[in-house]
Design a protein around this motif. Structure first.
Motif, PDB file in Angstrom:
ATOM      1  N   LEU A 223       0.828  -1.206   0.000  1.00 12.61           N
ATOM      2  CA  LEU A 223       0.000   0.000   0.000  1.00 12.61           C
ATOM      3  C   LEU A 223       0.866   1.262   0.000  1.00 12.61           C
ATOM      4  O   LEU A 223       0.540   2.258  -0.650  1.00 12.61           O
ATOM      5  CB  LEU A 223      -0.945   0.001   1.201  1.00 12.61           C
ATOM      6  CG  LEU A 223      -2.032  -1.089   1.196  1.00 12.61           C
ATOM      7  CD1 LEU A 223      -2.829  -1.031   2.501  1.00 12.61           C
ATOM      8  CD2 LEU A 223      -2.982  -0.890  -0.001  1.00 12.61           C
ATOM      9  N   LEU A 224       1.969   1.216   0.737  1.00  8.99           N
ATOM     10  CA  LEU A 224       2.896   2.343   0.744  1.00  8.99           C
ATOM     11  C   LEU A 224       3.478   2.586  -0.648  1.00  8.99           C
ATOM     12  O   LEU A 224       3.587   3.738  -1.101  1.00  8.99           O
ATOM     13  CB  LEU A 224       4.020   2.085   1.745  1.00  8.99           C
ATOM     14  CG  LEU A 224       5.181   3.087   1.747  1.00  8.99           C
ATOM     15  CD1 LEU A 224       4.690   4.480   2.115  1.00  8.99           C
ATOM     16  CD2 LEU A 224       6.285   2.618   2.695  1.00  8.99           C
ATOM     17  N   ALA A 225       3.847   1.512  -1.333  1.00 12.02           N
ATOM     18  CA  ALA A 225       4.405   1.661  -2.676  1.00 12.02           C
ATOM     19  C   ALA A 225       3.384   2.279  -3.638  1.00 12.02           C
ATOM     20  O   ALA A 225       3.727   3.128  -4.473  1.00 12.02           O
ATOM     21  CB  ALA A 225       4.877   0.306  -3.194  1.00 12.02           C
ATOM     22  N   ARG A 226       2.114   1.887  -3.508  1.00  9.84           N
ATOM     23  CA  ARG A 226       1.076   2.466  -4.365  1.00  9.84           C
ATOM     24  C   ARG A 226       0.870   3.951  -4.056  1.00  9.84           C
ATOM     25  O   ARG A 226       0.675   4.759  -4.965  1.00  9.84           O
ATOM     26  CB  ARG A 226      -0.229   1.700  -4.174  1.00  9.84           C
ATOM     27  CG  ARG A 226      -0.168   0.252  -4.674  1.00  9.84           C
ATOM     28  CD  ARG A 226      -1.461  -0.472  -4.391  1.00  9.84           C
ATOM     29  NE  ARG A 226      -1.397  -1.880  -4.782  1.00  9.84           N
ATOM     30  CZ  ARG A 226      -2.355  -2.779  -4.561  1.00  9.84           C
ATOM     31  NH1 ARG A 226      -3.476  -2.386  -3.919  1.00  9.84           N
ATOM     32  NH2 ARG A 226      -2.210  -4.015  -4.947  1.00  9.84           N
ATOM     33  N   ASP A 229       3.570   5.870  -5.686  1.00 10.83           N
ATOM     34  CA  ASP A 229       3.346   5.994  -7.125  1.00 10.83           C
ATOM     35  C   ASP A 229       2.316   7.075  -7.442  1.00 10.83           C
ATOM     36  O   ASP A 229       2.449   7.797  -8.440  1.00 10.83           O
ATOM     37  CB  ASP A 229       2.892   4.651  -7.697  1.00 10.83           C
ATOM     38  CG  ASP A 229       4.010   3.614  -7.678  1.00 10.83           C
ATOM     39  OD1 ASP A 229       5.189   4.033  -7.654  1.00 10.83           O
ATOM     40  OD2 ASP A 229       3.700   2.409  -7.677  1.00 10.83           O
ATOM     41  N   ARG A 230       1.268   7.207  -6.605  1.00  8.92           N
ATOM     42  CA  ARG A 230       0.268   8.249  -6.839  1.00  8.92           C
ATOM     43  C   ARG A 230       0.864   9.641  -6.651  1.00  8.92           C
ATOM     44  O   ARG A 230       0.550  10.567  -7.403  1.00  8.92           O
ATOM     45  CB  ARG A 230      -0.924   8.059  -5.896  1.00  8.92           C
ATOM     46  CG  ARG A 230      -1.821   6.880  -6.262  1.00  8.92           C
ATOM     47  CD  ARG A 230      -3.141   6.969  -5.537  1.00  8.92           C
ATOM     48  NE  ARG A 230      -2.978   6.965  -4.095  1.00  8.92           N
ATOM     49  CZ  ARG A 230      -2.999   5.869  -3.329  1.00  8.92           C
ATOM     50  NH1 ARG A 230      -3.135   4.673  -3.894  1.00  8.92           N
ATOM     51  NH2 ARG A 230      -2.849   5.954  -2.020  1.00  8.92           N
ATOM     52  N   VAL A 231       1.703   9.795  -5.652  1.00  6.81           N
ATOM     53  CA  VAL A 231       2.324  11.095  -5.407  1.00  6.81           C
ATOM     54  C   VAL A 231       3.360  11.401  -6.475  1.00  6.81           C
ATOM     55  O   VAL A 231       3.463  12.530  -6.975  1.00  6.81           O
ATOM     56  CB  VAL A 231       2.949  11.132  -4.001  1.00  6.81           C
ATOM     57  CG1 VAL A 231       3.748  12.405  -3.795  1.00  6.81           C
ATOM     58  CG2 VAL A 231       1.852  11.016  -2.942  1.00  6.81           C
ATOM     59  N   GLY A 232       4.130  10.393  -6.841  1.00 13.30           N
ATOM     60  CA  GLY A 232       5.215  10.598  -7.786  1.00 13.30           C
ATOM     61  C   GLY A 232       6.550  10.299  -7.124  1.00 13.30           C
ATOM     62  O   GLY A 232       6.900  10.942  -6.125  1.00 13.30           O
ATOM     63  N   PRO A 233       7.316   9.344  -7.641  1.00 15.60           N
ATOM     64  CA  PRO A 233       8.587   8.976  -6.993  1.00 15.60           C
ATOM     65  C   PRO A 233       9.586  10.124  -6.916  1.00 15.60           C
ATOM     66  O   PRO A 233      10.481  10.096  -6.066  1.00 15.60           O
ATOM     67  CB  PRO A 233       9.117   7.843  -7.891  1.00 15.60           C
ATOM     68  CG  PRO A 233       7.920   7.329  -8.646  1.00 15.60           C
ATOM     69  CD  PRO A 233       7.028   8.506  -8.815  1.00 15.60           C
ATOM     70  N   GLU A 234       9.437  11.133  -7.770  1.00 18.89           N
ATOM     71  CA  GLU A 234      10.400  12.237  -7.782  1.00 18.89           C
ATOM     72  C   GLU A 234       9.929  13.441  -6.978  1.00 18.89           C
ATOM     73  O   GLU A 234      10.544  14.507  -7.060  1.00 18.89           O
ATOM     74  CB  GLU A 234      10.674  12.658  -9.230  1.00 18.89           C
ATOM     75  CG  GLU A 234      11.222  11.554 -10.109  1.00 18.89           C
ATOM     76  CD  GLU A 234      12.514  10.969  -9.553  1.00 18.89           C
ATOM     77  OE1 GLU A 234      13.295  11.735  -8.954  1.00 18.89           O
ATOM     78  OE2 GLU A 234      12.729   9.750  -9.713  1.00 18.89           O
TER      79      GLU A 234
END
Length: 296
Positions: A223-226, A229-234
């Protein structure tokens, strides 16, 4: 119109002889000529006939065959009527022209009124232009406020996502024992032992390895990884939290390796498959193979 009739004489006469007056010869008197004046004459053509909407000259002339009037008389009548109409038209034009001249004379001196109307129209036009400018300014302001509202809404959504990421990292750190205070270290161990004692023993696996706790932590990490991804890895916040996320993943893989070695020694096949499935969800199948080979 001539109504004289000539009757032939009963006796033959020579061309040079003078005809004798007899009782059979017609005798005309003044009374006979008076009778000719008393004959009925054609009435005047009605003016209303020429005003009909469907008037057609040929059709109208065809209806005049019973007037008992010669063609020349009819032409004279129509000619007189045409002259009369031309005179009436000329009189009408002269009358209207006189009225037009009198109207121009009455309008003399109205320049001031016309100028006042023109100035009033110009002022009204300027007022309309001012209102249009105000409306345009309000429209631009409303558009700007709507754009700001959309930006605020996006910022709120982003802020909530960042809070979710931070909260998820914190929960995983607490669950994995990464963040333990100096005064709470012993209490944290006791709480962990209690969880392992009460919730981590899964019936059917035949092992005391914390399978349930590891499954929950694996789902939390996914869930943290998702969320990331929604926020943006950068995103700057995510970039600043990379070390914490890396530490959480490393600790979780270490706990999985420890549990896999334990269930391997206990020959708990179902538990082994469950731990290997967690490795697969984390994308670390090679790590599980390495642990299984090392545990031989």
């Amino acid at each position: 119109m001539s109504s004289t009739f000539h009757l032939p004489s009963s006796t033959s006469q020579s061309p040079s002889s003078t005809p004798a007056i007899s009782h059979q010869s017609p005798i005309y008197s003044d009374e006979d000529y008076d009778d000719e004046d008393n004959l009925p004459y054609p009435t005047e053509l009605p003016r209303s006939d020429f005003l009909a909407s469907d008037f057609d000259p040929a059709t109208y002339l065809s209806t005049l065959r019973n007037r008992h009037q010669t063609l020349e008389d009819l032409r004279s009548d129509l000619r007189r009527r045409s002259q009369l109409l031309n005179k009436e038209l000329l009189d009408l034009l002269n009358g209207n022209y006189e009225e037009f001249l009198s109207l121009g004379a009455n309008l003399n001196g109205g320049e001031e009124k016309v100028e006042g109307v023109r100035v009033g129209l110009l002022g009204f036009k300027r007022e309309i232009e001012g209102i249009k400018n105000v409306v345009a300014e309000r429209q631009n302001e409303i558009r700007r406020l709507l754009e700001e509202k959309s930006e605020f809404r996006r910022d709120v959504v982003l802020g909530r996502a960042l809070l979710e990421v931070d909260a998820s990292i914190g929960e995983l750190e607490d669950g994995l024992g990464i963040r333990v205070g100096e005064g709470d270290e012993q209490n944290g161990d006791e709480g962990e032992d209690e969880v392992e004692e009460n919730g981590d023993v899964t019936v059917g696996y035949g092992t005391t390895a914390p399978i349930g706790r590891l499954r929950r932590q694996t789902r939390q990490y996914l869930l943290l990884a998702r969320a990331i991804d929604r926020v943006g890895p950068e995103h700057p916040f995510v970039v600043a939290q990379r070390s914490r996320v890396h530490e959480v993943r490393k600790t979780l893989l270490l706990d999985l390796a420890s549990a896999l070695r334990q269930v391997k020694r206990e020959r708990a096949t179902d538990a082994v498959l469950a731990v290997v499935a967690m490795y697969s969800e984390l994308g670390a199948e090679r790590d599980s193979i390495r642990v299984l080979k090392g545990a031989g």
